[in-house]
Design an enzyme around this catalytic site. Structure first.
Site, PDB file in Angstrom:
ATOM      1  N   ASP A 112      41.735  49.751 -14.778  1.00  0.00           N
ATOM      2  CA  ASP A 112      42.802  50.601 -15.308  1.00  0.00           C
ATOM      3  C   ASP A 112      43.847  49.839 -16.114  1.00  0.00           C
ATOM      4  O   ASP A 112      43.963  48.613 -16.039  1.00  0.00           O
ATOM      5  CB  ASP A 112      43.544  51.284 -14.150  1.00  0.00           C
TER       6      ASP A 112
ATOM      7  N   PHE B  38      42.476  41.425 -21.624  1.00  0.00           N
ATOM      8  CA  PHE B  38      42.745  42.502 -20.664  1.00  0.00           C
ATOM      9  C   PHE B  38      41.823  43.674 -20.954  1.00  0.00           C
ATOM     10  O   PHE B  38      41.878  44.274 -22.025  1.00  0.00           O
ATOM     11  CB  PHE B  38      44.209  42.936 -20.718  1.00  0.00           C
TER      12      PHE B  38
ATOM     13  N   ASP C 138      39.913  37.304 -11.679  1.00  0.00           N
ATOM     14  CA  ASP C 138      40.781  36.785 -12.736  1.00  0.00           C
ATOM     15  C   ASP C 138      41.331  35.438 -12.260  1.00  0.00           C
ATOM     16  O   ASP C 138      40.688  34.414 -12.449  1.00  0.00           O
ATOM     17  CB  ASP C 138      41.867  37.827 -13.017  1.00  0.00           C
TER      18      ASP C 138
ATOM     19  N   ASP D 265      36.316  44.597  -8.705  1.00  0.00           N
ATOM     20  CA  ASP D 265      36.034  44.878 -10.109  1.00  0.00           C
ATOM     21  C   ASP D 265      36.043  43.614 -10.965  1.00  0.00           C
ATOM     22  O   ASP D 265      35.165  43.413 -11.786  1.00  0.00           O
ATOM     23  CB  ASP D 265      37.031  45.915 -10.675  1.00  0.00           C
TER      24      ASP D 265
HETATM   25  P1  5GP Z   1      43.092  38.201  -9.451  1.00  0.00           P
HETATM   26  O1  5GP Z   1      43.691  38.322  -8.082  1.00  0.00           O
HETATM   27  O2  5GP Z   1      41.687  37.642  -9.457  1.00  0.00           O
HETATM   28  O3  5GP Z   1      43.991  37.486 -10.412  1.00  0.00           O
HETATM   29  O4  5GP Z   1      43.050  39.632 -10.060  1.00  0.00           O
HETATM   30  C1  5GP Z   1      42.162  40.557  -9.628  1.00  0.00           C
HETATM   31  C2  5GP Z   1      42.732  41.937  -9.820  1.00  0.00           C
HETATM   32  O5  5GP Z   1      43.602  41.989 -10.965  1.00  0.00           O
HETATM   33  C3  5GP Z   1      41.617  42.907 -10.077  1.00  0.00           C
HETATM   34  O6  5GP Z   1      41.245  43.534  -8.866  1.00  0.00           O
HETATM   35  C4  5GP Z   1      42.218  43.858 -11.084  1.00  0.00           C
HETATM   36  O7  5GP Z   1      42.811  44.940 -10.408  1.00  0.00           O
HETATM   37  C5  5GP Z   1      43.309  43.086 -11.780  1.00  0.00           C
HETATM   38  N1  5GP Z   1      42.901  42.597 -13.120  1.00  0.00           N
HETATM   39  C6  5GP Z   1      42.697  41.309 -13.494  1.00  0.00           C
HETATM   40  N2  5GP Z   1      42.324  41.229 -14.785  1.00  0.00           N
HETATM   41  C7  5GP Z   1      42.280  42.493 -15.236  1.00  0.00           C
HETATM   42  C8  5GP Z   1      41.919  43.072 -16.509  1.00  0.00           C
HETATM   43  O8  5GP Z   1      41.564  42.436 -17.508  1.00  0.00           O
HETATM   44  N3  5GP Z   1      41.997  44.433 -16.579  1.00  0.00           N
HETATM   45  C9  5GP Z   1      42.380  45.215 -15.539  1.00  0.00           C
HETATM   46  N4  5GP Z   1      42.402  46.507 -15.727  1.00  0.00           N
HETATM   47  N5  5GP Z   1      42.695  44.699 -14.322  1.00  0.00           N
HETATM   48  C10 5GP Z   1      42.644  43.362 -14.179  1.00  0.00           C
HETATM   49 MG    MG Z   2      42.129  45.764  -8.527  1.00  0.00          MG
END
Ligand code: 5GP
Ligand code: MG
Length: 177
Positions: A152, A145, A96, A93
């Site tokens: 979610d 966020f 980040d 999705d």
């Molecule tokens: P990363 O490992 O790239 O830091 O984070 C990825 C995961 O963090 C995504 O699969 C998601 O579940 C969650 N995530 C990161 N940013 C957001 C955001 O702005 N909103 C939501 N709902 N989930 C996020």
């Molecule tokens: Mg996720």
């Protein structure tokens, strides 16, 4: 809630990604590994626009553990298909810090796919801490966020047809519940 991406823009974006993928893979079979649960809405929209034979494999990776702060990554792959010698697209999705996509990609590579590309619905600009970029990004967004279209907050809001920025007033309402 502030709307960041409305339904119309989202559908145009998913169309664009589908065209890109149809161009790359043509009629060659593609295995999509989708990271649960955030990518299921895009997965459902995307696969109906793809022209090649598609296999769907689900894995779960959670790092947020219910809140808005990053925790340790937990990966569950009991619904994973065999991807040896397959062309694979890993779908998430949002990118980040990039930790999730990076770690899951590494794990998939060990399973011997013929090729591996990555696609995300959203890329949060300036947040990446890993030495990789997704091959396909539907939308770039600022560091806020967001919820909706699969994303979610405490397992809520995934069903919103748009992407919105969760505001203080929304969070305050949750604190009371
Ligand atoms: P990363 O490992 O790239 O830091 O984070 C990825 C995961 O963090 C995504 O699969 C998601 O579940 C969650 N995530 C990161 N940013 C957001 C955001 O702005 N909103 C939501 N709902 N989930 C996020
Ligand atoms: Mg996720």
């Amino acid at each position: 809630m502030k709307v960041l991406l409305d339904e119309e823009r989202i559908h145009a974006g998913v169309d664009r990604l589908a065209k890109e993928l149809n161009g790359i893979y043509g009629e060659r079979p593609l295995t999509i590994v989708a990271i649960m649960t955030g990518s299921i809405v895009m997965l459902a929209d995307l696969i109906r626009r793809l022209e090649m034979p598609v296999r769907i494999s689900l894995i779960q990776a959670s790092s947020y553990r219910g809140g808005t702060r990053s925790g340790d990554l937990v990966i569950q792959d009991h619904m994973m298909l065999d991807i040896r010698d397959r062309e694979v697209l890993l779908l998430d999705d949002i990118f980040d810090t990039g930790k999730t996509l990076h770690e899951v990609s590494q794990r998939l590579k060990q399973m011997g796919p013929k090729s591996l590309q990555t696609a995300v619905f959203l890329n949060k600009l300036g947040q990446s801490t890993v030495a990789m970029k997704p091959d396909h990004v539907v939308f770039e967004i600022p560091n806020e966020f967001v919820v909706g279209y699969g994303l979610d907050y405490q397992d809520l809001y995934r069903n919103l047809p748009f992407v919105g920025v969760l505001e203080e007033s929304d969070l305050a309402r949750h604190a009371l519940n």
